[in-house]
Design an enzyme around this catalytic site. Structure first.
Site, PDB file in Angstrom:
ATOM      1  N   GLU A   1       0.848  -1.121  -0.086  1.00 63.22           N
ATOM      2  CA  GLU A   1       0.065  -0.069  -0.006  1.00 63.22           C
ATOM      3  C   GLU A   1       0.871   1.306  -0.024  1.00 63.22           C
ATOM      4  OE1 GLU A   1      -2.884   0.172   2.972  1.00 63.22           O
ATOM      5  OE2 GLU A   1      -3.608   2.158   2.515  1.00 63.22           O
ATOM      6  N   ASP A   2       1.790   1.178   0.633  1.00 64.96           N
ATOM      7  CA  ASP A   2       2.658   2.492   0.899  1.00 64.96           C
ATOM      8  C   ASP A   2       4.024   2.684   0.050  1.00 64.96           C
ATOM      9  OD1 ASP A   2       0.638   3.263   2.660  1.00 64.96           O
ATOM     10  OD2 ASP A   2       1.732   2.599   4.581  1.00 64.96           O
TER      11      ASP A   2
END
Ligand code: MN
Length: 481
Positions: A77-78
């Site tokens: 996600e990051d």
């Protein structure tokens, strides 16, 4: 709060699993490299968060892949890492776990509500694929709640409510009492700080006042058990301030709550539990109606223990919980107490236990099959799985978990379709009741079979569970045609 370090994590893992350190180190190095330069709201380097999540998982004695997924849970996600990268660097299992955790926060929808419903559904149904996803998510939420002070007031309230509505009931359903207790107090703190602080102080004062008496009781019982050649470990058990707060709505004074002081006695074998119970009752007079045998009849989240409240020293009521060390492990970690880490099949063993032993799991699957719309799904699960439940006995003594407000028809359909279809009347605690009768905790229901007169007797709005509603509707429709 102290920053988590890799060294602390490794020491925790070494307590139960020496042989996977190398692989876990690789996952740490990978996550650390890709989160490089990212900072949390607290000012700490980002990697401290996945480390803390992995540490919580290690405290639950998680298997290797779960620990790695905990360390890697935010990289997709990051950072620019893809699932394929994880599959290539590690294995398919870890990629799937990370995917499951990531999916819950990554979908784009038109409205915020729509997105949240879809995410919540993903979260809840992930348990049917691999329960480890939900356990990683629980650990993730626990650490986020621990560090909530760095978020805005709005975020604090939003996260606390979501934790209260979804994560705490889930922790309860899988029997993870230590996580449940901690989450309850964090939520209570953020939602009602004044009351939390005041009550915490009152409870502390009360426990301090009783300290000598409870210590003496521990001493007496330890000696008594030892004299009877029973190996035991006796500890005080703390309740969450939130659960005491809820009890206070029913009782007026702290002193009236029968389990404000609580001891747990852990022994080696089941037969020692019953022997110890006898010794406790010989030494201390039991309070009537406060004995429960959750060993013969485990709770629906598989909690097992003997409970008895006795008049302790100086007149203090003390709840005494007696269980084996194995039962204690499950009472602490819940479902993850079944993790068969060393044999390398933690995931599948746990999934099997979930399927066979935990009742909410079947309910969740049923609802998932019957309800298509996400918003409705979340609503129904909140009402029927995550809300207050009642526990009803079959005539053979099985406990059936139902949502509050259930009727005997809900009970019948919960046991099985055939029972629901063939039931025409019900006896509750030996008396015939109308079909719209609202069941109460601990009642015994007997199903009487025969042709049902649907139109006259059943009001669909009075049925509580989606499963019963759906099938009664079907019956009604066939009748009309
Ligand atoms: Mn996270």
């Amino acid at each position: 709060m102290e920053t988590m370090t890799f060294e602390k994590l490794i020491n925790k893992v070494k307590e139960y699993n020496e042989c996977e350190i190398e692989y876990i180190t690789k996952a740490y190095n990978f996550a650390s490299k890709h989160h490089e330069g990212q900072v949390r709201k607290s000012g700490e380097p980002y990697i401290s968060h996945p480390l803390a999540v992995a540490y919580i998982l290690a405290s639950m004695k998680a298997d290797r892949d779960t620990l790695c997924a905990g360390l890697l849970h935010d990289v997709v996600e990051d950072t620019d890492v893809t699932l394929d990268d994880l599959r290539f660097e590690f294995n398919d299992n870890i990629a799937k776990l990370v995917d499951g955790v990531t999916k819950m926060s990554k979908i784009n929808f038109n409205s915020k509500q729509e997105m949240e419903d879809a995410n919540t559904r993903k979260l809840l149904t992930s348990i049917t694929k691999d329960a480890r996803i939900i356990i990683i998510k629980l650990a993730d939420r626990l650490h986020n709640m621990r560090t909530l002070e760095f978020k805005s007031k709005n975020k604090q309230i939003e996260n606390s409510i979501e934790t209260l509505e979804i994560f705490i009931p889930l922790a309860n359903h899988i029997g993870a009492y230590n996580i449940k207790r901690e989450l309850e107090d964090l939520v209570f703190y953020y939602l009602n700080q004044e009351t939390y602080k005041r009550l915490k102080e009152e409870v502390n004062d009360f426990q301090k006042k009783a300290e000598n008496s409870t210590d003496e009781m521990i001493y007496t019982l330890t000696k008594e058990l030892y004299n009877h050649e029973i190996n035991s470990r006796i500890e005080k058990e703390m309740r969450s301030i939130y659960s005491i707060y809820k009890d206070l709505q029913e009782f007026n004074k702290l002193e009236d709550i029968h389990n404000l002081l609580s001891l747990k006695i852990c022994v080696d074998e089941i037969k020692d539990c019953y022997y110890s119970l006898g010794l406790v009752h010989f030494k201390y007079i039991p309070l009537a109606n406060r004995f429960k045998d959750y060993i013969c009849q485990p709770k629906t989240n598989m909690y097992q223990s003997l409970h008895t409240t006795v008049f302790g020293n100086d007149g203090y009521l003390v709840q005494t919980k007696i269980r084996t060390n194995d039962m204690d492990r499950i009472a602490t970690y819940g479902l993850t107490g079944y993790w068969d880490v060393l044999k390398g099949k933690a995931g599948s063993e746990m999934q099997k236990d979930l399927n066979n032993k935990f009742q909410f799991y079947k309910t969740l699957q049923d609802i998932n099959d019957l309800v298509e719309n996400n918003e409705e799904f979340v609503e129904v699960v909140k009402n029927e799985v995550l809300n207050k439940n009642i526990y009803i006995y079959t005539t053979t003594g099985l406990i059936i978990e139902l949502p509050y407000g259930s009727t005997p028809l809900d009970f019948a359909y919960k046991i099985g379709l055939e029972y629901g279809k063939n039931a025409c009347a019900f006896m509750v605690d030996g008396e015939l009741v109308p079909l719209n009768y609202k069941l109460k905790n601990n009642q015994i229901v007997k199903i009487i079979e025969g042709p049902k007169k649907i139109d006259e007797t059943i009001d669909i709005n009075q049925i509580a569970t989606t499963k019963a509603k759906t099938y009664v509707k079907k019956l009604t429709n066939t009748n009309e045609n």
